[in-house]
Scaffold this motif. Structure first.
Motif, PDB file in Angstrom:
ATOM      1  N   ALA A   1      13.506 -12.902   0.722  1.00 44.00           N
ATOM      2  CA  ALA A   1      13.240 -11.457   0.139  1.00 44.00           C
ATOM      3  C   ALA A   1      12.511 -10.834   1.373  1.00 44.00           C
ATOM      4  CB  ALA A   1      11.946 -11.753  -0.692  1.00 44.00           C
ATOM      5  N   MET A   2      13.210  -9.601   1.730  1.00 41.58           N
ATOM      6  CA  MET A   2      13.043  -8.701   2.759  1.00 41.58           C
ATOM      7  C   MET A   2      12.390  -7.552   2.435  1.00 41.58           C
ATOM      8  SD  MET A   2      16.151  -9.889   5.141  1.00 41.58           S
ATOM      9  CE  MET A   2      17.021 -11.185   5.375  1.00 41.58           C
ATOM     10  N   ASN A   3      11.746  -6.868   3.395  1.00 42.32           N
ATOM     11  CA  ASN A   3      11.430  -5.443   3.010  1.00 42.32           C
ATOM     12  C   ASN A   3      12.270  -4.562   3.529  1.00 42.32           C
ATOM     13  OD1 ASN A   3      10.583  -6.318   5.913  1.00 42.32           O
ATOM     14  ND2 ASN A   3       9.354  -4.463   6.064  1.00 42.32           N
ATOM     15  N   HIS A   4      12.420  -3.227   3.384  1.00 41.92           N
ATOM     16  CA  HIS A   4      13.554  -2.468   3.326  1.00 41.92           C
ATOM     17  C   HIS A   4      13.103  -1.154   4.040  1.00 41.92           C
ATOM     18  CE1 HIS A   4      17.805  -1.828   3.491  1.00 41.92           C
ATOM     19  NE2 HIS A   4      18.073  -1.402   2.310  1.00 41.92           N
ATOM     20  N   ILE A   5      13.262  -1.103   5.472  1.00 37.80           N
ATOM     21  CA  ILE A   5      12.738   0.143   5.997  1.00 37.80           C
ATOM     22  C   ILE A   5      13.897   0.868   6.856  1.00 37.80           C
ATOM     23  CG2 ILE A   5      10.364  -0.395   6.220  1.00 37.80           C
ATOM     24  CD1 ILE A   5      10.889  -1.665   9.089  1.00 37.80           C
ATOM     25  N   SER A   6      15.241   0.296   6.966  1.00 40.77           N
ATOM     26  CA  SER A   6      16.216   0.875   7.729  1.00 40.77           C
ATOM     27  C   SER A   6      17.596   0.501   7.217  1.00 40.77           C
ATOM     28  CB  SER A   6      16.058   0.191   9.202  1.00 40.77           C
ATOM     29  OG  SER A   6      17.064   0.267  10.137  1.00 40.77           O
ATOM     30  N   TYR A   7      18.353   1.081   7.708  1.00 35.95           N
ATOM     31  CA  TYR A   7      19.880   0.870   7.383  1.00 35.95           C
ATOM     32  C   TYR A   7      20.407  -0.437   8.033  1.00 35.95           C
ATOM     33  CZ  TYR A   7      20.070   5.382   4.933  1.00 35.95           C
ATOM     34  OH  TYR A   7      19.866   6.455   4.260  1.00 35.95           O
ATOM     35  N   VAL A   8      19.703  -0.864   9.065  1.00 36.83           N
ATOM     36  CA  VAL A   8      20.183  -2.123   9.967  1.00 36.83           C
ATOM     37  C   VAL A   8      19.561  -3.240   9.420  1.00 36.83           C
ATOM     38  CG1 VAL A   8      20.985  -0.467  11.752  1.00 36.83           C
ATOM     39  CG2 VAL A   8      18.692  -1.415  11.753  1.00 36.83           C
TER      40      VAL A   8
ATOM     41  N   PHE B   1       7.504   3.160   4.784  1.00 38.38           N
ATOM     42  CA  PHE B   1       7.548   2.027   5.833  1.00 38.38           C
ATOM     43  C   PHE B   1       6.503   1.062   5.200  1.00 38.38           C
ATOM     44  CE2 PHE B   1       8.589   5.483   8.829  1.00 38.38           C
ATOM     45  CZ  PHE B   1      10.011   5.255   8.439  1.00 38.38           C
ATOM     46  N   GLU B   2       5.569   1.392   4.249  1.00 42.23           N
ATOM     47  CA  GLU B   2       4.801   0.188   3.375  1.00 42.23           C
ATOM     48  C   GLU B   2       5.781  -0.240   1.874  1.00 42.23           C
ATOM     49  OE1 GLU B   2       0.764   1.389   2.624  1.00 42.23           O
ATOM     50  OE2 GLU B   2       1.258   3.315   3.657  1.00 42.23           O
ATOM     51  N   LEU B   3       5.266  -1.284   1.358  1.00 43.27           N
ATOM     52  CA  LEU B   3       6.123  -1.704   0.475  1.00 43.27           C
ATOM     53  C   LEU B   3       6.309  -0.743  -0.959  1.00 43.27           C
ATOM     54  CD1 LEU B   3       5.181  -5.573   0.488  1.00 43.27           C
ATOM     55  CD2 LEU B   3       7.064  -4.486   1.524  1.00 43.27           C
ATOM     56  N   LYS B   4       7.429  -0.603  -1.285  1.00 42.65           N
ATOM     57  CA  LYS B   4       7.481   0.095  -2.675  1.00 42.65           C
ATOM     58  C   LYS B   4       7.155  -1.082  -3.750  1.00 42.65           C
ATOM     59  CE  LYS B   4      11.335   2.362  -2.900  1.00 42.65           C
ATOM     60  NZ  LYS B   4      10.914   3.938  -3.260  1.00 42.65           N
ATOM     61  N   GLU B   5       7.532  -0.623  -4.993  1.00 40.91           N
ATOM     62  CA  GLU B   5       7.486  -1.653  -6.217  1.00 40.91           C
ATOM     63  C   GLU B   5       8.608  -2.648  -6.086  1.00 40.91           C
ATOM     64  OE1 GLU B   5       4.851  -1.879  -8.215  1.00 40.91           O
ATOM     65  OE2 GLU B   5       3.780  -0.706  -6.770  1.00 40.91           O
ATOM     66  N   PHE B   6       8.423  -3.877  -6.622  1.00 42.26           N
ATOM     67  CA  PHE B   6       9.462  -4.864  -6.393  1.00 42.26           C
ATOM     68  C   PHE B   6      10.111  -4.872  -7.741  1.00 42.26           C
ATOM     69  CE2 PHE B   6       8.212  -7.934  -2.562  1.00 42.26           C
ATOM     70  CZ  PHE B   6       8.311  -6.732  -1.887  1.00 42.26           C
TER      71      PHE B   6
ATOM     72  N   LEU C   1       3.130  -7.911   6.225  1.00 44.91           N
ATOM     73  CA  LEU C   1       3.456  -6.634   6.616  1.00 44.91           C
ATOM     74  C   LEU C   1       2.293  -5.913   7.696  1.00 44.91           C
ATOM     75  CD1 LEU C   1       5.341  -4.235   7.115  1.00 44.91           C
ATOM     76  CD2 LEU C   1       4.618  -3.413   5.043  1.00 44.91           C
ATOM     77  N   ASP C   2       1.226  -6.183   7.033  1.00 44.62           N
ATOM     78  CA  ASP C   2      -0.181  -5.930   7.700  1.00 44.62           C
ATOM     79  C   ASP C   2      -0.231  -6.491   9.048  1.00 44.62           C
ATOM     80  OD1 ASP C   2      -2.786  -4.365   7.876  1.00 44.62           O
ATOM     81  OD2 ASP C   2      -3.389  -6.350   7.943  1.00 44.62           O
TER      82      ASP C   2
ATOM     83  N   THR D   1       3.010   9.282   3.051  1.00 44.13           N
ATOM     84  CA  THR D   1       2.203   8.430   2.383  1.00 44.13           C
ATOM     85  C   THR D   1       3.181   7.941   1.244  1.00 44.13           C
ATOM     86  OG1 THR D   1       1.613  10.060   0.749  1.00 44.13           O
ATOM     87  CG2 THR D   1       0.167   9.606   2.623  1.00 44.13           C
ATOM     88  N   PRO D   2       2.879   6.571   0.512  1.00 44.42           N
ATOM     89  CA  PRO D   2       3.651   6.229  -0.538  1.00 44.42           C
ATOM     90  C   PRO D   2       4.001   7.123  -1.629  1.00 44.42           C
ATOM     91  CG  PRO D   2       2.045   4.295   0.224  1.00 44.42           C
ATOM     92  CD  PRO D   2       1.712   5.762   0.743  1.00 44.42           C
ATOM     93  N   GLU D   3       2.817   8.136  -1.860  1.00 47.94           N
ATOM     94  CA  GLU D   3       3.041   9.137  -2.983  1.00 47.94           C
ATOM     95  C   GLU D   3       3.941   9.992  -2.488  1.00 47.94           C
ATOM     96  OE1 GLU D   3      -0.599   6.561  -3.256  1.00 47.94           O
ATOM     97  OE2 GLU D   3       0.125   7.925  -1.739  1.00 47.94           O
ATOM     98  N   GLU D   4       4.048  10.638  -1.256  1.00 52.55           N
ATOM     99  CA  GLU D   4       4.839  11.562  -0.743  1.00 52.55           C
ATOM    100  C   GLU D   4       6.153  10.969  -0.564  1.00 52.55           C
ATOM    101  OE1 GLU D   4       1.729  13.818   2.201  1.00 52.55           O
ATOM    102  OE2 GLU D   4       2.767  12.183   2.972  1.00 52.55           O
ATOM    103  N   ALA D   5       6.184   9.618  -0.383  1.00 56.02           N
ATOM    104  CA  ALA D   5       7.635   9.191  -0.056  1.00 56.02           C
ATOM    105  C   ALA D   5       8.328   9.030  -1.732  1.00 56.02           C
ATOM    106  CB  ALA D   5       7.432   7.696   0.374  1.00 56.02           C
ATOM    107  N   GLU D   6       7.388   8.791  -2.801  1.00 61.51           N
ATOM    108  CA  GLU D   6       8.006   8.770  -4.029  1.00 61.51           C
ATOM    109  C   GLU D   6       8.620   9.985  -4.432  1.00 61.51           C
ATOM    110  OE1 GLU D   6       6.413   7.466  -8.350  1.00 61.51           O
ATOM    111  OE2 GLU D   6       5.448   7.131  -6.724  1.00 61.51           O
TER     112      GLU D   6
END
Length: 248
Positions: free
Chosen positions: A41-48, A124-129, A201-202, A228-233
């Motif tokens: 299970a990986m976090n997702h911050i980039s297309y690569v 770049f923080e974790l979204k909901e899973f 992540l931290d 921020t997570p809210e702005e990103a949403e």
């Protein structure tokens, strides 16, 4: 499973990374089992991420079969590579098929790579899973291996131009296996996985050699300029609305 395409692709990727002189901070690679099925299970911050995330399993001599958007399999360039590396196409309108294929791979002893957030995180923080990660691990009776990527967002991500500058650091942190059983509540297991990865992540961000205040690729919570997570949403909702408008 015969792999005629995957090894040459890895060789090409290693050469490209050597040219870029990327510096890897890889920790916990011993947590990837050398045999048997597993879900990474990986976090997702980039297309690569699906390229560099697989490097976390290479010390254990494992090849990761990624669950990826079906459109990549229809592309004239990426399609033959994705199929040749036995990745798993995900069609969100027919998700059952990809889920069953992932289970087949896991039962055959393969390592399947999953992005529980489903989409790239603009903060770049974790979204909901999504709960599919723990559900497939429980059904196949295999461990979930949490893996954190950091630094890949500086190369190619949403809302920013690509930048393959040299001498950058890519951090890969692999956590200890998490056991999930059919008796476990999927929501609680998903919350536990996300909490575990948030802590990883931290630690990964704090150990990263660069922490420039205001940098666009650093989360707002760490003094960076990312949304921020809210702005990103909100940005995610606007993107979905634009897509829907184009589809009409």
């Amino acid at each position: 499973m015969r792999d005629l395409v995957y090894p040459p692709v890895i060789g090409f990727a290693k050469t490209a990374l050597k040219v870029l002189d990327l510096k890897f901070q890889l920790t916990g690679a011993e947590n990837v089992p050398r045999t048997g099925g597993a879900v990474i299970a990986m976090n997702h911050i980039s297309y690569v991420d699906f390229v560099l995330g697989g490097f976390g399993a290479l010390p254990s001599k494992r090849l990761v079969r990624f669950m990826a958007k079906e459109v990549l399999f229809r592309n004239r360039y990426s399609g033959p590579l994705m199929r040749g590396m036995h990745h798993i196409p995900v069609d969100r309108s027919a998700g059952t098929a990809s889920y069953r294929q992932a289970l087949e791979y896991l039962n055959a002893g393969e390592v399947v790579g999953v992005f529980p957030e489903a989409t790239i995180s603009r903060s770049f923080e974790l979204k909901e899973f999504k709960s599919g990660t723990v559900r497939m691990a429980a059904e196949a009776a295999v461990p979930v291996i949490p893996l954190i990527l950091w630094g890949t967002q500086r190369m190619l991500t949403k809302d920013h131009p690509r930048d393959f500058s040299r001498h950058r650091t890519i951090a890969i942190t692999v956590g200890e296996p998490i056991t999930v059983t059919p008796d476990d509540d999927p929501a609680e297991a998903t919350t536990h996985l996300r909490s575990t990865m948030a802590g990883m992540l931290d630690r990964t961000i704090r150990a990263y050699p660069e922490q420039p205040a205001g940098a666009w690729w650093l989360p707002a919570a760490y003094g960076g300029g990312a949304p921020t997570p809210e702005e990103a949403e909100r940005l995610d909702r606007e993107e979905l609305a634009r897509r829907a408008a184009r589809g009409k």
